[in-house]
Write an enzyme that holds these catalytic residues in place. Sequence first.
Site, PDB file in Angstrom:
ATOM      1  N   THR A 288       0.852  -1.186   0.000  1.00 45.83           N
ATOM      2  CA  THR A 288       0.000   0.000   0.000  1.00 45.83           C
ATOM      3  C   THR A 288       0.892   1.241   0.000  1.00 45.83           C
ATOM      4  O   THR A 288       2.023   1.218   0.467  1.00 45.83           O
ATOM      5  CB  THR A 288      -0.953   0.026   1.210  1.00 45.83           C
ATOM      6  OG1 THR A 288      -0.206   0.230   2.420  1.00 45.83           O
ATOM      7  CG2 THR A 288      -1.744  -1.268   1.302  1.00 45.83           C
ATOM      8  N   GLY A 289       0.366   2.335  -0.531  1.00 47.06           N
ATOM      9  CA  GLY A 289       1.209   3.508  -0.723  1.00 47.06           C
ATOM     10  C   GLY A 289       2.337   3.179  -1.681  1.00 47.06           C
ATOM     11  O   GLY A 289       3.478   3.626  -1.501  1.00 47.06           O
ATOM     12  N   GLY A 290       2.008   2.438  -2.740  1.00 45.27           N
ATOM     13  CA  GLY A 290       3.032   1.869  -3.603  1.00 45.27           C
ATOM     14  C   GLY A 290       3.390   2.651  -4.837  1.00 45.27           C
ATOM     15  O   GLY A 290       4.152   2.156  -5.673  1.00 45.27           O
TER      16      GLY A 290
ATOM     17  N   SER B  60       4.996   5.671  -5.072  1.00 49.09           N
ATOM     18  CA  SER B  60       6.223   6.463  -5.046  1.00 49.09           C
ATOM     19  C   SER B  60       6.967   6.207  -3.744  1.00 49.09           C
ATOM     20  O   SER B  60       6.463   5.512  -2.840  1.00 49.09           O
ATOM     21  CB  SER B  60       5.924   7.963  -5.180  1.00 49.09           C
ATOM     22  OG  SER B  60       5.212   8.429  -4.048  1.00 49.09           O
TER      23      SER B  60
ATOM     24  N   GLY C  96       7.219   2.972  -0.776  1.00 47.45           N
ATOM     25  CA  GLY C  96       6.345   1.934  -1.308  1.00 47.45           C
ATOM     26  C   GLY C  96       6.773   1.477  -2.685  1.00 47.45           C
ATOM     27  O   GLY C  96       6.850   0.280  -2.967  1.00 47.45           O
TER      28      GLY C  96
ATOM     29  N   SER D 105       7.712   4.856  12.487  1.00 43.71           N
ATOM     30  CA  SER D 105       8.575   6.019  12.262  1.00 43.71           C
ATOM     31  C   SER D 105       9.579   6.165  13.399  1.00 43.71           C
ATOM     32  O   SER D 105       9.288   5.803  14.553  1.00 43.71           O
ATOM     33  CB  SER D 105       7.731   7.299  12.176  1.00 43.71           C
ATOM     34  OG  SER D 105       8.554   8.453  12.174  1.00 43.71           O
TER      35      SER D 105
ATOM     36  N   TYR E 106       1.006  12.855  14.553  1.00 42.57           N
ATOM     37  CA  TYR E 106       1.703  11.919  13.665  1.00 42.57           C
ATOM     38  C   TYR E 106       2.370  10.802  14.463  1.00 42.57           C
ATOM     39  O   TYR E 106       2.197   9.611  14.164  1.00 42.57           O
ATOM     40  CB  TYR E 106       2.738  12.678  12.855  1.00 42.57           C
ATOM     41  CG  TYR E 106       3.653  11.806  12.032  1.00 42.57           C
ATOM     42  CD1 TYR E 106       3.228  11.271  10.827  1.00 42.57           C
ATOM     43  CD2 TYR E 106       4.952  11.528  12.459  1.00 42.57           C
ATOM     44  CE1 TYR E 106       4.073  10.461  10.066  1.00 42.57           C
ATOM     45  CE2 TYR E 106       5.793  10.730  11.713  1.00 42.57           C
ATOM     46  CZ  TYR E 106       5.355  10.201  10.516  1.00 42.57           C
ATOM     47  OH  TYR E 106       6.189   9.393   9.772  1.00 42.57           O
TER      48      TYR E 106
END
Length: 256
Positions: A16-18, A20, A23, A143, A156
């Site tokens: 997912t978030g693939g 850029s 990802g 993170s 965040y």
Amino acid sequence: MHTETPRFEGKVALVTGGSSGIGAATARRLLDEGAQVVITGRDGDRLDAAVREFDSGDRVLAIPGDVAHIADLDSLVARIRHRHNRIDVLFANAGTAAFVPTAEITEDDFDRVVAINFKGVFFTVQKALPLMPENSAIVVTSSWAVHRGVPAAALYSATKAATGNLARSLAAELAPRRIRVNAISPGYIETPSYLADVSAAAQAAAVSTVAAGRLGTSADIAATVAFLASDQASYVNGQDIVVDGGLIAAVPGTMV
């Protein structure tokens, strides 16, 4: 001459978030190591551009969708079931940055960041699990900011801490199914969004705090995700792997 079989030959991976950054780099790494890869993201044009750049024929499938919307996740999994009927590697990577002072965060900001960074990860895993066989692997993106207090990052960091805790809890819950779950915590990574959003001066300041003396690359993170998803990491479970060039644990010589 002995040639090793690629680590992900015959495997199906969902990223997912693939489209850029981390990802896309991870999708590329998994493709290079033999996997069939499904990428998803909110921007269909960027997904199509990524597929063209991969140039991997029918081994990559791009499916537009927003992980914050359960209906999109249901559609995503249904298409994967129809195409592959399995998911061996899940990289739940989609997320959004939100560096805003706590006093300025609105309810809409809160709902958006939580929906993408935590709700999206949680339900991506939940929806994918019925297609995941024994000895499959899940990696979620946390993170470095969960390991240090960072100004203007309360929202965040809280959502990323939630994903890290989710990995530990799922590692225990899914152990009877022999599904491993780990988190990865990138440091300062030279992604397109980072370069676009952070000034050159701020980038230089960030580098000055990293023992390695440079920003990380998406390829650095992709290599670690590929390791965690592979059989080489068969005894790594419930961990948060920090990939930050020493940002958290080491003091650069220039600061001594």
